[in-house]
Design an enzyme around this catalytic site. Structure first.
Site, PDB file in Angstrom:
ATOM      1  N   TYR A   1       0.844  -1.203   0.000  1.00 13.12           N
ATOM      2  CA  TYR A   1       0.000   0.000   0.000  1.00 13.12           C
ATOM      3  C   TYR A   1       0.879   1.252   0.000  1.00 13.12           C
ATOM      4  O   TYR A   1       0.675   2.173  -0.795  1.00 13.12           O
ATOM      5  CB  TYR A   1      -0.920  -0.012   1.216  1.00 13.12           C
TER       6      TYR A   1
HETATM    7  N1  NAP Z   1      -9.680   6.255   4.320  1.00 16.32           N
HETATM    8  C1  NAP Z   1      -8.482   6.781   4.441  1.00 16.32           C
HETATM    9  O1  NAP Z   1      -8.046   7.127   5.558  1.00 16.32           O
HETATM   10  C2  NAP Z   1      -7.620   6.988   3.237  1.00 16.32           C
HETATM   11  C3  NAP Z   1      -6.434   7.693   3.409  1.00 16.32           C
HETATM   12  C4  NAP Z   1      -5.620   7.893   2.316  1.00 16.32           C
HETATM   13  C5  NAP Z   1      -5.993   7.434   1.071  1.00 16.32           C
HETATM   14  N2  NAP Z   1      -7.138   6.739   0.924  1.00 16.32           N
HETATM   15  C6  NAP Z   1      -7.487   6.282  -0.428  1.00 16.32           C
HETATM   16  O2  NAP Z   1      -8.757   6.755  -0.779  1.00 16.32           O
HETATM   17  C7  NAP Z   1      -9.310   5.893  -1.763  1.00 16.32           C
HETATM   18  C8  NAP Z   1     -10.721   5.523  -1.357  1.00 16.32           C
HETATM   19  O3  NAP Z   1     -10.654   4.730  -0.168  1.00 16.32           O
HETATM   20  P1  NAP Z   1     -11.751   4.840   0.981  1.00 16.32           P
HETATM   21  O4  NAP Z   1     -11.045   5.113   2.230  1.00 16.32           O
HETATM   22  O5  NAP Z   1     -12.864   5.716   0.559  1.00 16.32           O
HETATM   23  O6  NAP Z   1     -12.212   3.320   1.076  1.00 16.32           O
HETATM   24  P2  NAP Z   1     -13.529   2.560   0.592  1.00 16.32           P
HETATM   25  O7  NAP Z   1     -14.734   3.182   1.178  1.00 16.32           O
HETATM   26  O8  NAP Z   1     -13.249   1.135   0.873  1.00 16.32           O
HETATM   27  O9  NAP Z   1     -13.551   2.799  -0.987  1.00 16.32           O
HETATM   28  C9  NAP Z   1     -12.661   2.126  -1.830  1.00 16.32           C
HETATM   29  C10 NAP Z   1     -13.212   2.168  -3.239  1.00 16.32           C
HETATM   30  O10 NAP Z   1     -12.340   1.438  -4.112  1.00 16.32           O
HETATM   31  C11 NAP Z   1     -13.059   0.360  -4.699  1.00 16.32           C
HETATM   32  N3  NAP Z   1     -12.192  -0.796  -4.859  1.00 16.32           N
HETATM   33  C12 NAP Z   1     -11.546  -1.498  -3.908  1.00 16.32           C
HETATM   34  N4  NAP Z   1     -10.858  -2.532  -4.448  1.00 16.32           N
HETATM   35  C13 NAP Z   1     -11.092  -2.479  -5.785  1.00 16.32           C
HETATM   36  C14 NAP Z   1     -10.702  -3.283  -6.878  1.00 16.32           C
HETATM   37  N5  NAP Z   1      -9.892  -4.360  -6.752  1.00 16.32           N
HETATM   38  N6  NAP Z   1     -11.155  -2.950  -8.116  1.00 16.32           N
HETATM   39  C15 NAP Z   1     -11.964  -1.903  -8.267  1.00 16.32           C
HETATM   40  N7  NAP Z   1     -12.362  -1.084  -7.280  1.00 16.32           N
HETATM   41  C16 NAP Z   1     -11.938  -1.394  -6.038  1.00 16.32           C
HETATM   42  C17 NAP Z   1     -14.201   0.081  -3.740  1.00 16.32           C
HETATM   43  O11 NAP Z   1     -15.251  -0.614  -4.383  1.00 16.32           O
HETATM   44  P3  NAP Z   1     -16.401  -1.323  -3.475  1.00 16.32           P
HETATM   45  O12 NAP Z   1     -17.196  -0.205  -2.864  1.00 16.32           O
HETATM   46  O13 NAP Z   1     -17.177  -2.140  -4.429  1.00 16.32           O
HETATM   47  O14 NAP Z   1     -15.672  -2.116  -2.441  1.00 16.32           O
HETATM   48  C18 NAP Z   1     -14.575   1.498  -3.345  1.00 16.32           C
HETATM   49  O15 NAP Z   1     -15.328   2.117  -4.356  1.00 16.32           O
HETATM   50  C19 NAP Z   1      -8.351   4.699  -1.873  1.00 16.32           C
HETATM   51  O16 NAP Z   1      -7.483   4.888  -2.975  1.00 16.32           O
HETATM   52  C20 NAP Z   1      -7.562   4.789  -0.588  1.00 16.32           C
HETATM   53  O17 NAP Z   1      -6.307   4.189  -0.711  1.00 16.32           O
HETATM   54  C21 NAP Z   1      -7.970   6.503   1.974  1.00 16.32           C
END
Ligand code: NAP
Length: 241
Positions: A147
């Protein structure tokens, strides 16, 4: 968030727009008048707990190159691409090379492939790309080296594409969220790490997905017309600590 940007007449694609940060950004563009397409892993929009009404949903596995290319061909036009789909594998499993590769494939290679698949549309522009990076773009991620490496790569890819595509009139920027309350971070919120994260975040709270919306609407807008190649931390002060 009160929408203060005008995206009427524009088409926005958000990978990973089915939940969390991507969904909040999708709703922000939708409220600002844009036509918004989103992707997720499930078969259809009704399979999600959140209300995805009005968003054009497509199932796309970010490891499936053919599906990504097909989405690029299906879109009628595109003004803004938000590469938000992301996932992680933690702890001991994270140190298995196949799992490292998997996380890189989803978070980094998927970002590159979707950017390339939509480049012909973005070139008709002036297009804008926003890549979702992370605090692990800057700091180590011992619980998930794949990651961390993927998100450091996303930051660098943002710079490379910004330089390469400036002559096409395409701006490429990033957002580095701090610790945001989504399903991706549920594991940490339910662990002892929760207290450490709050202590390490000057604003003393978990970010909400909606905290990312304003930055996305700004970076994709004319107000950011001379900004390209940056990754903007939206982190409650985490990187300043
Ligand atoms: N939350 C944090 O603290 C944080 C911090 C820094 C960066 N981020 C980044 O922000 C982005 C969104 O994450 P989030 O925190 O909002 O988490 P989330 O609610 O789990 O959303 C993740 C999204 O990515 C999709 N996804 C996951 N695996 C996938 C795959 N193999 N193929 C296609 N789509 C996939 C999920 O689809 P489904 O809904 O169908 O599962 C969902 O739409 C990510 O890139 C994450 O790394 C998050």
């Amino acid at each position: 968030m009160q929408a203060s940007f005008d995206y009427r007449g524009q088409t926005i694609l958000i990978s990973g727009g089915s939940s969390g940060i991507g969904l909040a950004i999708a709703k922000g563009f939708q409220e600002a008048g844009g036509t918004v397409w989103i992707t997720g892993t499930r078969k259809q929009a009704d399979d999600y707990p959140d209300d995805l009404t009005g968003l054009h949903f497509r199932q796309v596995d970010m490891e499936d190159g053919a599906a990504i290319d097909a989405l690029g061909e299906e879109l009628p036009s595109l003004d803004v691409l938000v590469n938000c789909a992301g996932n992680t594998i933690r702890n001991e499993e994270a140190y298995q090379p196949d799992n490292f590769d998997k996380v890189i494939a989803i978070n980094l290679s998927g970002t590159f492939r979707l950017s390339m698949a939509t480049l012909p549309l973005l070139k008709k522009g002036p297009g804008s790309v926003i890549n979702i990076a992370s605090m692990t773009s800057y700091f180590g991620a011992p619980g998930s080296p794949g990651y961390g490496a993927s998100k450091a790569g996303v930051l660098e890819l943002t710079q490379s594409l910004a330089v390469a595509w400036a002559s096409f009139g395409i701006r490429v920027n990033g957002i580095a969220p701090g610790w945001i309350e989504t399903k991706l971070t549920q594991f940490w919120r339910e662990s002892q790490r929760d207290r450490l994260i709050l202590e390490r975040t000057p604003m003393g709270r978990w970010g909400q997905p909606e905290d990312m919306t304003g930055a996305a609407l700004f970076l994709a807008s004319d107000a950011a017309g001379f900004i390209t190649g940056i990754t903007l931390p939206v982190d409650g002060g985490y990187t300043a600590m």
